[in-house]
Design a protein around this motif. Sequence first.
Motif, PDB file in Angstrom:
ATOM      1  N   ASP A   1      13.455   0.641  10.404  1.00 50.05           N
ATOM      2  CA  ASP A   1      11.992   0.595  10.800  1.00 50.05           C
ATOM      3  C   ASP A   1      12.252   1.147  12.348  1.00 50.05           C
ATOM      4  O   ASP A   1      11.611   0.347  13.131  1.00 50.05           O
ATOM      5  CB  ASP A   1      12.099  -1.234  10.880  1.00 50.05           C
TER       6      ASP A   1
ATOM      7  N   ASP B   1       9.615   4.187  10.454  1.00 48.30           N
ATOM      8  CA  ASP B   1       9.010   2.930  10.120  1.00 48.30           C
ATOM      9  C   ASP B   1       7.783   3.452   9.399  1.00 48.30           C
ATOM     10  O   ASP B   1       7.199   4.334   9.605  1.00 48.30           O
ATOM     11  CB  ASP B   1       8.736   2.010  10.954  1.00 48.30           C
TER      12      ASP B   1
ATOM     13  N   GLU C   1       9.829   6.632   5.769  1.00 46.37           N
ATOM     14  CA  GLU C   1       9.814   5.800   4.636  1.00 46.37           C
ATOM     15  C   GLU C   1       8.405   5.234   4.347  1.00 46.37           C
ATOM     16  O   GLU C   1       7.294   5.367   5.319  1.00 46.37           O
ATOM     17  CB  GLU C   1      10.722   4.340   5.018  1.00 46.37           C
TER      18      GLU C   1
HETATM   19 MG    MG Z   1      10.584  -2.361   6.885  1.00 47.80          MG
END
Ligand code: MG
Length: 287
Positions: A183, A205, A239
């Motif tokens: 994150d 993140d 991500e």
């Molecule tokens: Mg997360």
Amino acid sequence: QVKEKGRDAIEFFNVDMADKVSRQLVMEGELHRALEDNQFELFYQSKICAKTDKVVGAEALLRWRHPERGLVSPVEFIPILETSGLILDVGQWVIEEACRQLQIWHEMGVWEEGMKLSINISPRQFRRQAFVDDVAKILHHIPIPEKSLDMEITEGVVIHNVEEAISTLTTLTSMGISFSLDDFGTGYSSISYLKRLPVSTLKIDRSFIRDISYDRSDRVLVETIITMGRLLDLNVIAEGVEDKEQVEILKGFNCDYYQGFLFCKPLMVEDFQQLLISEQKSLQQLG
Ligand code: MG
Ligand code: C2E
Ligand code: MG
Ligand code: MG
């Protein structure tokens, strides 16, 4: 009249709160049983190398198969595990389960050398005195391939005591475990910790990737994080990659790795195993 309304509002608030608290208590009780009754599972989501499109590893994601409600998301129950302290036992289970699975895939020959399995470690779990010993015990009983285990931590592990966190990270690194900062970009002091923490990977993140195609400032942030990661010799993974346009932009920034629904949703163990097997076959055809 105003008074009347005010009182109603307060009563409504109280009922709502009480309701929330009682639901949490029920869930906490259920979560106790969940561990005993083996209701937890790990799902697996692959991580992809930007250059080769190959699977370079996976993240293990916790799921709770509730007897009546079916699969429950960790977003719903991790906070309760954390406040109740249950995260210590469940977290321990996650490490063991991931290592067991890693060993199975290694023995099957579908876990290529260099691939890493990441597990999420909660701050409370990481900060526990016995954490290093507990991990050492597991690794002693379950011989996983060398350098195949990665732990995803957040800045939360560092906040209370940086020195202690660094010492824990250093000891575990010497045991062959690598660390990813999860994150990344959502905390407060990311940058100042970065140069001190022995982590090898930054995970940008999802919230920065989501709007990257049409939000210029998100694009600038992501490019900056990737550049900074490269200068600091860190791997960078994006991500929450959901579409091709995001991939094109990330390619332009020389992002190392991707993770997201575009490539693979988190899969149950059997399904992820199938993915590993077919990945293995296509590798053999190439070689
Ligand atoms: Mg997360
Ligand atoms: P995380 O570690 O940041 O995990 C990534 C989350 O993003 C996962 O949600 C994953 O399913 C989701 N995701 C991946 N790709 C995409 C995408 O392309 N689009 C969207 N919209 N989402 C994507 P999940 O599995 O619900 O997990 C949520 C969080 O719960 C995790 O965030 C992590 O903080 C926590 N968690 C999960 N498993 C564990 C665990 O075993 N231990 C601990 N302590 N926390 C865990
Ligand atoms: Mg994670
Ligand atoms: Mg994350």
